[in-house]
Design a protein around this motif. Sequence first.
Motif, PDB file in Angstrom:
ATOM      1  N   ALA A  80       0.921  -1.260  -0.077  1.00  0.00           N
ATOM      2  CA  ALA A  80       0.061  -0.037  -0.013  1.00  0.00           C
ATOM      3  C   ALA A  80       0.825   1.242   0.074  1.00  0.00           C
ATOM      4  N   GLN A  84       1.565  -0.194  -4.969  1.00  0.00           N
ATOM      5  CA  GLN A  84       0.376  -0.731  -4.977  1.00  0.00           C
ATOM      6  C   GLN A  84      -0.097  -1.468  -6.269  1.00  0.00           C
ATOM      7  N   GLN A 223      -5.134   3.461   2.782  1.00  0.00           N
ATOM      8  CA  GLN A 223      -5.055   2.772   1.446  1.00  0.00           C
ATOM      9  C   GLN A 223      -5.196   1.360   1.645  1.00  0.00           C
ATOM     10  N   GLN A 226      -8.882   0.699   1.826  1.00  0.00           N
ATOM     11  CA  GLN A 226      -9.444   0.989   0.423  1.00  0.00           C
ATOM     12  C   GLN A 226      -8.818  -0.098  -0.669  1.00  0.00           C
ATOM     13  N   ARG A 243      -2.873   3.311  -6.812  1.00  0.00           N
ATOM     14  CA  ARG A 243      -1.959   4.182  -6.993  1.00  0.00           C
ATOM     15  C   ARG A 243      -0.642   3.727  -7.495  1.00  0.00           C
TER      16      ARG A 243
END
Length: 248
Positions: A80, A84, A223, A226, A243
């Motif tokens: 993360a 990613q 992150q 998510q 990302r």
Amino acid sequence: MPHLPLFRRLLRYAGIVVLSWVALSWFVVLVLRFVPPWTSAVMMERRLDALVHGEKDFQLRQHWVPWSRISPWAPVAMVAGEDQKFPFHHGFDFDSIENAIDSADDGKRLRGASTISQQTAKNLFLWNGRSFVRKGLEAYFTVLLELTWPKQRILEVYMNIAQFGDGIYGVGAASEAFFHTSPAQLGPAQAARLAAVLPNPDRFHVDRPSGYVLERARWIEQQINQLGGPAYLESRQPPRDVRPARRR
């Protein structure tokens, strides 16, 4: 053409040397797919630096921890915060490379775009610093790792050799030094704190976090959520808002 036979012999010898080096390096990579590395080039470089500068109190702490004994929050925190797209790329994040080049062309500070695979290759086999030779070798070893190791093995080795503090390498030593716990007991906040210092573990500190480190750790936790938590590492397709790499 009196020198032609000599040139051919030299060319043949050079070819033998190159092929032998390729075969040996691939053999080492193949062995390390199954055998835990006992050290890394970056750790050896740090030991030598301490010796040269007379750091008598320097102590390097690192010990191997298998994937099964590492909290599932640790690997997803590294991904993360650092890369990613790791579960989906083949060693190189070309979008991040292009963005880094565009930023440099615009006069902005040069930022890295190295993936976890590239960082593993560099930490394990090469040295710190910037040069075309090192980057070329890094790309070569990255290809070898991606061809030879599964993604889980790359991430397992990365977590065991990454630097988290001065003389502290690997998630095992870092968990014990900073949180006084085993890597199996790391929670998401602790894992995010470890991942937060990876851009520059010589400047950022897990145990004395700056405002930037705390903010970055919170961002990494967000992150993780998510992305879907540890299950993200088993994903087959990246989410739309994944990302780019945030490496140095």
